[in-house]
Design a protein around this motif. Structure first.
Motif, PDB file in Angstrom:
ATOM      1  N   GLY A 112      11.931 -32.066  18.599  1.00 13.80           N
ATOM      2  CA  GLY A 112      12.474 -31.434  19.797  1.00 13.80           C
ATOM      3  C   GLY A 112      13.626 -32.191  20.428  1.00 13.80           C
ATOM      4  O   GLY A 112      14.024 -31.882  21.556  1.00 13.80           O
ATOM      5  N   LEU A 113      14.179 -33.160  19.720  1.00  9.15           N
ATOM      6  CA  LEU A 113      15.329 -33.887  20.261  1.00  9.15           C
ATOM      7  C   LEU A 113      16.567 -33.002  20.194  1.00  9.15           C
ATOM      8  O   LEU A 113      16.744 -32.222  19.254  1.00  9.15           O
ATOM      9  CB  LEU A 113      15.578 -35.171  19.469  1.00  9.15           C
ATOM     10  N   THR A 114      17.434 -33.117  21.182  1.00 12.89           N
ATOM     11  CA  THR A 114      18.669 -32.342  21.207  1.00 12.89           C
ATOM     12  C   THR A 114      19.898 -33.230  21.033  1.00 12.89           C
ATOM     13  O   THR A 114      21.020 -32.736  20.986  1.00 12.89           O
ATOM     14  CB  THR A 114      18.798 -31.557  22.521  1.00 12.89           C
ATOM     15  N   LEU A 115      19.673 -34.545  20.948  1.00  9.28           N
ATOM     16  CA  LEU A 115      20.777 -35.498  20.861  1.00  9.28           C
ATOM     17  C   LEU A 115      20.323 -36.736  20.094  1.00  9.28           C
ATOM     18  O   LEU A 115      19.209 -37.230  20.312  1.00  9.28           O
ATOM     19  CB  LEU A 115      21.204 -35.911  22.281  1.00  9.28           C
ATOM     20  N   ILE A 116      21.176 -37.215  19.206  1.00  7.54           N
ATOM     21  CA  ILE A 116      20.984 -38.521  18.575  1.00  7.54           C
ATOM     22  C   ILE A 116      22.195 -39.367  18.944  1.00  7.54           C
ATOM     23  O   ILE A 116      23.339 -38.909  18.838  1.00  7.54           O
ATOM     24  CB  ILE A 116      20.875 -38.437  17.040  1.00  7.54           C
ATOM     25  N   THR A 117      21.951 -40.584  19.385  1.00 11.86           N
ATOM     26  CA  THR A 117      23.022 -41.530  19.685  1.00 11.86           C
ATOM     27  C   THR A 117      22.972 -42.661  18.658  1.00 11.86           C
ATOM     28  O   THR A 117      21.946 -42.892  18.021  1.00 11.86           O
ATOM     29  CB  THR A 117      22.867 -42.126  21.090  1.00 11.86           C
ATOM     30  N   THR A 118      24.079 -43.354  18.517  1.00 15.31           N
ATOM     31  CA  THR A 118      24.107 -44.521  17.639  1.00 15.31           C
ATOM     32  C   THR A 118      25.240 -45.447  18.047  1.00 15.31           C
ATOM     33  O   THR A 118      26.122 -45.059  18.819  1.00 15.31           O
ATOM     34  CB  THR A 118      24.253 -44.118  16.155  1.00 15.31           C
ATOM     35  N   HIS A 119      25.194 -46.649  17.542  1.00 16.10           N
ATOM     36  CA  HIS A 119      26.286 -47.622  17.642  1.00 16.10           C
ATOM     37  C   HIS A 119      26.674 -47.942  16.209  1.00 16.10           C
ATOM     38  O   HIS A 119      26.001 -48.723  15.538  1.00 16.10           O
ATOM     39  CB  HIS A 119      25.857 -48.875  18.406  1.00 16.10           C
ATOM     40  N   ALA A 120      27.721 -47.316  15.726  1.00 11.88           N
ATOM     41  CA  ALA A 120      28.124 -47.412  14.326  1.00 11.88           C
ATOM     42  C   ALA A 120      29.104 -48.556  14.115  1.00 11.88           C
ATOM     43  O   ALA A 120      30.037 -48.734  14.896  1.00 11.88           O
ATOM     44  CB  ALA A 120      28.767 -46.097  13.883  1.00 11.88           C
ATOM     45  N   SER A 121      28.903 -49.272  13.033  1.00 13.83           N
ATOM     46  CA  SER A 121      29.837 -50.330  12.669  1.00 13.83           C
ATOM     47  C   SER A 121      31.167 -49.715  12.237  1.00 13.83           C
ATOM     48  O   SER A 121      31.286 -48.500  12.012  1.00 13.83           O
ATOM     49  CB  SER A 121      29.262 -51.160  11.524  1.00 13.83           C
ATOM     50  N   PHE A 128      29.096 -41.521   9.754  1.00 15.20           N
ATOM     51  CA  PHE A 128      28.555 -40.780  10.891  1.00 15.20           C
ATOM     52  C   PHE A 128      29.475 -39.610  11.261  1.00 15.20           C
ATOM     53  O   PHE A 128      28.997 -38.519  11.572  1.00 15.20           O
ATOM     54  CB  PHE A 128      28.352 -41.709  12.092  1.00 15.20           C
ATOM     55  N   ALA A 129      30.776 -39.826  11.232  1.00 15.21           N
ATOM     56  CA  ALA A 129      31.714 -38.747  11.557  1.00 15.21           C
ATOM     57  C   ALA A 129      31.545 -37.577  10.591  1.00 15.21           C
ATOM     58  O   ALA A 129      31.505 -36.415  11.019  1.00 15.21           O
ATOM     59  CB  ALA A 129      33.146 -39.277  11.540  1.00 15.21           C
ATOM     60  N   ARG A 130      31.415 -37.875   9.292  1.00 16.39           N
ATOM     61  CA  ARG A 130      31.211 -36.801   8.304  1.00 16.39           C
ATOM     62  C   ARG A 130      29.896 -36.065   8.537  1.00 16.39           C
ATOM     63  O   ARG A 130      29.761 -34.890   8.196  1.00 16.39           O
ATOM     64  CB  ARG A 130      31.256 -37.364   6.881  1.00 16.39           C
ATOM     65  N   ALA A 131      28.922 -36.741   9.134  1.00 12.72           N
ATOM     66  CA  ALA A 131      27.617 -36.124   9.412  1.00 12.72           C
ATOM     67  C   ALA A 131      27.605 -35.377  10.745  1.00 12.72           C
ATOM     68  O   ALA A 131      26.562 -34.903  11.172  1.00 12.72           O
ATOM     69  CB  ALA A 131      26.527 -37.196   9.394  1.00 12.72           C
ATOM     70  N   GLY A 132      28.753 -35.294  11.408  1.00 12.73           N
ATOM     71  CA  GLY A 132      28.847 -34.506  12.632  1.00 12.73           C
ATOM     72  C   GLY A 132      28.722 -35.280  13.926  1.00 12.73           C
ATOM     73  O   GLY A 132      28.618 -34.684  14.995  1.00 12.73           O
ATOM     74  N   PRO A 151      33.547 -62.588  18.923  1.00 14.62           N
ATOM     75  CA  PRO A 151      33.841 -61.203  19.313  1.00 14.62           C
ATOM     76  C   PRO A 151      33.676 -60.252  18.125  1.00 14.62           C
ATOM     77  O   PRO A 151      34.028 -60.589  16.993  1.00 14.62           O
ATOM     78  CB  PRO A 151      35.290 -61.251  19.787  1.00 14.62           C
ATOM     79  N   ILE A 152      33.114 -59.098  18.405  1.00 13.17           N
ATOM     80  CA  ILE A 152      32.893 -58.073  17.385  1.00 13.17           C
ATOM     81  C   ILE A 152      32.915 -56.722  18.098  1.00 13.17           C
ATOM     82  O   ILE A 152      32.941 -56.667  19.324  1.00 13.17           O
ATOM     83  CB  ILE A 152      31.569 -58.336  16.611  1.00 13.17           C
ATOM     84  N   HIS A 153      32.885 -55.659  17.349  1.00 18.27           N
ATOM     85  CA  HIS A 153      32.881 -54.321  17.959  1.00 18.27           C
ATOM     86  C   HIS A 153      32.090 -53.345  17.089  1.00 18.27           C
ATOM     87  O   HIS A 153      31.827 -53.604  15.917  1.00 18.27           O
ATOM     88  CB  HIS A 153      34.321 -53.814  18.141  1.00 18.27           C
ATOM     89  N   ASN A 154      31.712 -52.258  17.716  1.00 15.24           N
ATOM     90  CA  ASN A 154      31.182 -51.098  17.017  1.00 15.24           C
ATOM     91  C   ASN A 154      31.566 -49.877  17.831  1.00 15.24           C
ATOM     92  O   ASN A 154      32.380 -49.982  18.760  1.00 15.24           O
ATOM     93  CB  ASN A 154      29.676 -51.215  16.724  1.00 15.24           C
ATOM     94  N   TYR A 155      31.013 -48.735  17.491  1.00 17.47           N
ATOM     95  CA  TYR A 155      31.433 -47.486  18.131  1.00 17.47           C
ATOM     96  C   TYR A 155      30.229 -46.700  18.627  1.00 17.47           C
ATOM     97  O   TYR A 155      29.285 -46.454  17.868  1.00 17.47           O
ATOM     98  CB  TYR A 155      32.228 -46.628  17.142  1.00 17.47           C
ATOM     99  N   ALA A 156      30.263 -46.316  19.894  1.00 20.06           N
ATOM    100  CA  ALA A 156      29.246 -45.423  20.442  1.00 20.06           C
ATOM    101  C   ALA A 156      29.571 -44.015  19.929  1.00 20.06           C
ATOM    102  O   ALA A 156      30.702 -43.546  20.056  1.00 20.06           O
ATOM    103  CB  ALA A 156      29.268 -45.453  21.964  1.00 20.06           C
ATOM    104  N   MET A 157      28.550 -43.386  19.315  1.00 16.14           N
ATOM    105  CA  MET A 157      28.707 -42.046  18.773  1.00 16.14           C
ATOM    106  C   MET A 157      27.475 -41.224  19.098  1.00 16.14           C
ATOM    107  O   MET A 157      26.413 -41.800  19.389  1.00 16.14           O
ATOM    108  CB  MET A 157      28.925 -42.106  17.249  1.00 16.14           C
ATOM    109  N   GLU A 158      27.627 -39.922  19.055  1.00 17.80           N
ATOM    110  CA  GLU A 158      26.466 -39.065  19.316  1.00 17.80           C
ATOM    111  C   GLU A 158      26.609 -37.755  18.573  1.00 17.80           C
ATOM    112  O   GLU A 158      27.700 -37.328  18.210  1.00 17.80           O
ATOM    113  CB  GLU A 158      26.312 -38.800  20.816  1.00 17.80           C
TER     114      GLU A 158
END
Length: 162
Positions: A112-121, A128-132, A151-158
């Motif tokens: 019943g989830l309507t949203l998945i979030t992630t922090h992608a490398s 993740f982009a190809r998966a929508g 210092p490092i980075h990743n990307y917030a995606m949903e």
């Protein structure tokens, strides 16, 4: 290569911990410098991460290679955060990450989830982009490595489900 996806079992924990460090140390170099990769790999807590996550009710799904060993895995928390997605370097580029993301989509919908979030490398972001998944923003932060802050980075995606 053929593989199948199954739920995590406690005996997977050591192999998943090794897989994670191997992926970071090898594939991580495609998007990050050596100090960043060393700091990232050093912060992984090892087998207890998987055992404790399973006890908390996290969905851990494992892609099994022909030899019966874990080749990739994904972890989805009860809150809908895709916390980890790693593929062993020997199995990278064979569609396992995409298959795991599709599996997690199905399971998230069933819950019943309507949203998945992630922090992608940097490396995982295109998968993740190809998966929508939509890119929200870059996250800059630091990871301790000895006495230094690297210092490092990743990307917030949903990903939203209709």
């Amino acid at each position: 290569m053929s593989s199948f996806i199954r739920p995590f079992v406690a005996a997977d924990a050591p192999a998943l911990a090794e897989l994670t460090v191997a992926a970071i140390a090898t594939i991580g170099l495609r998007g990050y410098g050596i100090e960043q990769v060393l700091a990232w790999a050093a912060r992984h807590p090892g087998p207890p991460r998987f055992l404790e996550g399973a006890e908390r009710g996290e969905l851990i799904r494992v892609a099994i290679a022909e030899d019966g060993m874990p080749a990739a895995y994904a972890i989805l928390t009860a809150e809908g955060h895709l916390d980890m997605l790693y593929c062993h370097p020997d199995h990278a580029g064979r569609g396992l990450a995409s298959a795991l993301l599709a599996q997690m989509d199905s399971e998230a919908l069933a819950l019943g989830l309507t949203l998945i979030t992630t922090h992608a490398s940097e490396i995982a972001r295109p998968v993740f982009a190809r998966a929508g998944y939509a890119l929200l923003h870059r996250r800059d932060f630091a990871i301790a490595l000895g006495d230094e802050e690297i210092p490092i980075h990743n990307y917030a995606m949903e990903k939203h489900f209709a």
